[in-house]
Design a protein around this motif. Structure first.
Motif: not given
Length: 71
Positions: A20-41
């Protein structure tokens, strides 16, 4: 949950997050922010059998669909 299932879930969370990070060119921190909001993991951990049968690009698309459905 057995150790094997737990290890498989953790590995799938890693693979899906990295793709997901690779596809969207986002950092680990940005992914973790998304995870915090949407509980992806947690979503991945709740249905590891589904993610286990997906390719990495399919995992990223599934996460996109999950986020879209939860906005």
């Amino acid at each position: 949950m057995s150790d094997l299932r737990l290890n498989n879930s953790i590995f799938l969370m890693y693979l899906a997050a990295e793709e997901y990070k690779r596809e969207h060119n986002i950092s680990s921190m940005q992914f973790l922010e998304l995870d915090e909001k949407y509980e992806i993991l947690s979503y991945i951990a709740d249905c590891p059998d589904v993610f286990d049968s997906m390719t990495k690009p399919e995992m990223a698309r599934e996460i996109d669909e999950y986020i879209a459905a939860n906005q």
